[in-house]
Design a protein around this motif. Structure first.
Motif, PDB file in Angstrom:
ATOM      1  N   SER A 261       0.845  -1.192   0.000  1.00 30.08           N
ATOM      2  CA  SER A 261       0.000   0.000   0.000  1.00 30.08           C
ATOM      3  C   SER A 261       0.884   1.247   0.000  1.00 30.08           C
ATOM      4  O   SER A 261       2.079   1.188   0.306  1.00 30.08           O
ATOM      5  N   ALA A 262       0.273   2.378  -0.312  1.00 30.75           N
ATOM      6  CA  ALA A 262       1.011   3.639  -0.285  1.00 30.75           C
ATOM      7  C   ALA A 262       1.536   3.928   1.120  1.00 30.75           C
ATOM      8  O   ALA A 262       2.662   4.405   1.292  1.00 30.75           O
ATOM      9  N   ARG A 263       0.717   3.649   2.131  1.00 32.23           N
ATOM     10  CA  ARG A 263       1.159   3.900   3.504  1.00 32.23           C
ATOM     11  C   ARG A 263       2.380   3.043   3.857  1.00 32.23           C
ATOM     12  O   ARG A 263       3.375   3.521   4.416  1.00 32.23           O
ATOM     13  N   ASP A 264       2.326   1.750   3.522  1.00 37.04           N
ATOM     14  CA  ASP A 264       3.437   0.864   3.857  1.00 37.04           C
ATOM     15  C   ASP A 264       4.710   1.252   3.122  1.00 37.04           C
ATOM     16  O   ASP A 264       5.806   1.230   3.690  1.00 37.04           O
ATOM     17  N   LEU A 265       4.583   1.572   1.841  1.00 32.34           N
ATOM     18  CA  LEU A 265       5.784   1.925   1.086  1.00 32.34           C
ATOM     19  C   LEU A 265       6.390   3.230   1.579  1.00 32.34           C
ATOM     20  O   LEU A 265       7.623   3.383   1.612  1.00 32.34           O
ATOM     21  N   LEU A 266       5.567   4.176   1.998  1.00 30.76           N
ATOM     22  CA  LEU A 266       6.117   5.394   2.582  1.00 30.76           C
ATOM     23  C   LEU A 266       6.812   5.081   3.907  1.00 30.76           C
ATOM     24  O   LEU A 266       7.855   5.667   4.219  1.00 30.76           O
ATOM     25  N   THR A 267       6.256   4.154   4.670  1.00 30.44           N
ATOM     26  CA  THR A 267       6.913   3.739   5.911  1.00 30.44           C
ATOM     27  C   THR A 267       8.286   3.145   5.627  1.00 30.44           C
ATOM     28  O   THR A 267       9.257   3.412   6.356  1.00 30.44           O
ATOM     29  N   LEU A 268       8.391   2.331   4.578  1.00 23.28           N
ATOM     30  CA  LEU A 268       9.692   1.793   4.203  1.00 23.28           C
ATOM     31  C   LEU A 268      10.673   2.909   3.843  1.00 23.28           C
ATOM     32  O   LEU A 268      11.827   2.915   4.307  1.00 23.28           O
ATOM     33  N   LEU A 269      10.231   3.872   3.031  1.00 17.39           N
ATOM     34  CA  LEU A 269      11.117   4.974   2.653  1.00 17.39           C
ATOM     35  C   LEU A 269      11.483   5.815   3.864  1.00 17.39           C
ATOM     36  O   LEU A 269      12.618   6.289   3.980  1.00 17.39           O
ATOM     37  N   ASP A 270      10.540   6.009   4.786  1.00 20.38           N
ATOM     38  CA  ASP A 270      10.856   6.709   6.038  1.00 20.38           C
ATOM     39  C   ASP A 270      11.984   5.996   6.782  1.00 20.38           C
ATOM     40  O   ASP A 270      12.904   6.633   7.300  1.00 20.38           O
TER      41      ASP A 270
END
Length: 379
Positions: free
Chosen positions: A234-243
């Motif tokens: 999901s967009a949320r999970d992938l942003l968490t990875l990039l964070d």
């Protein structure tokens, strides 16, 4: 509430480039601001897309496989220089000129292996427009490897290889006692610690419907090369990875709240959830030492490519820029297109997901990449 002003314009420009998609999710980090903005529905006539809607990510899977390699290396369970024969019988492994193929070669596309395993295309023909990899399984992968003749000495040439990174995923699954397999090991070492609850390899997970030229596609199945393209996220999970990748860099700092909005084509909508910067920093600090080391090591440049403006980390592409390097990767399946990129110097990141197959002009990916480059100027 409406999507935040600073995110509305960039997100809507990316969404407008997703021709043929019924739904799009865009996640943006700009310094200490983070937002997820969503558009449309999971299928024609389906539910609204949210920050947690799963999209197939295609080759973005390779970034997770590289991180898993770095995590196992940080624990001492494998070494980057391990030859394939450490994890496979010698009669299953090609013997190229110039020395053995190593795990590092697989993660930097320098193994000399072709883009696809020999024999895959012939078997894929009946399913080419739906699920070309569905009938190719682990036994097929190992048989193909045994009869492969590398086209170059390991380490000599960069040539993108689904074969190589898919093989890497399989080998990592064999490297740990108990042999959990790629998907289970990835969940145990990467997904669960990072709290990526909407990310996984199983094709049976609820997800958006993919489209190719307006026609719905079945869920993507790639059992023999899972490490190259099986992940949904999901967009949320992938942003968490990039964070997490940004927060382990030397200039890491706490984040501001996350805003997730469900939007229309104009980028307006209602807030569906919020998080705090303290939550993000707390997660980063709570990670195991091997995972923190892996997050830093996976983006370390490994190769400089011709022309001086491009490098390779473990799987991640690096564009060398005077104002700070940009890391990026993209992916696609028969019904989805995905992009993820970030700038460590500027603390910016973009995730873009659409439920339509990649276009020939790569318009959606180029729009997301262009947005990532523009974010520092908007701070």
């Amino acid at each position: 509430m409406r999507a935040p002003e600073w995110a509305r314009g960039p997100a809507s420009a990316i969404a407008a480039s997703a021709r043929g998609a019924s739904g799009v999710a865009v996640a943006i980090r700009q310094g200490d601001r983070r937002a997820v903005v969503t558009y449309g529905r999971t299928a024609h006539g389906g539910a609204p897309v949210t920050a947690d809607t799963r999209f197939e990510t295609g080759s973005l899977t390779k970034c997770f496989t590289a991180l898993l390699l770095a995590e196992l290396a940080a624990r001492g369970e494998v070494s980057y220089g391990d030859p394939l024969t450490r994890l496979l019988p010698p009669d299953r492994v090609p013997v190229p000129r110039g020395g053995p193929i190593t795990l590092l070669h697989l993660a930097t596309h320098t193994s000399g292996l072709p883009r696809l395993p020999p024999g895959l295309l012939a078997g894929a023909a009946p399913r080419w427009f739906t699920n070309p990899y569905e009938g190719f399984r682990t036994d097929d992968l190992l048989r193909a490897l045994a009869r492969t003749r590398p086209f170059a000495r390991p380490g000599d040439r960069v040539r993108y290889s689904n074969f190589g990174v898919g093989l890497l995923g399989h080998l990592l699954g064999r490297a740990v006692p108990g042999r959990l397999g790629y998907g289970e090991l990835l969940a145990d070492r990467i997904l669960d610690p990072l709290e990526l609850h909407r990310t996984g390899c199983a094709p049976g997970l609820r997800q958006a419907t993919g489209y190719w030229h307006g026609r719905a596609r079945p869920p993507w199945r790639i059992p023999g090369l899972a490490g190259a393209g099986a992940i949904r996220s999901s967009a949320r999970d992938l942003l968490t990875l990039l964070d997490a990748l940004l927060d382990t860099s030397p200039d890491a700092s706490p984040d501001a709240p996350v805003t997730t909005s469900t939007g229309t084509g104009t980028g307006t909508g209602t807030t569906s959830d919020t998080g705090t910067g303290a939550d993000s920093l707390s997660l980063s600090l709570s990670l195991s030492a091997p995972l923190r080391a892996a997050l830093a090591d996976v983006v370390r440049p490994r190769l400089a490519l011709r022309g001086g403006t491009r490098r390779l980390a473990l799987v991640w592409n690096i564009r060398v820029r005077p104002d700070g390097d940009v890391y990026h990767h993209s992916g696609g399946t028969r019904g989805f297109t995905a992009f993820a990129g970030f700038s460590p110097r500027h603390r910016t990141a973009v995730v873009a997901l659409a439920n339509t197959a990649p276009s020939a002009d790569q318009r959606f990916i180029q729009s997301a990449y262009g947005t990532l480059l523009s974010l520092p100027g908007q701070l």
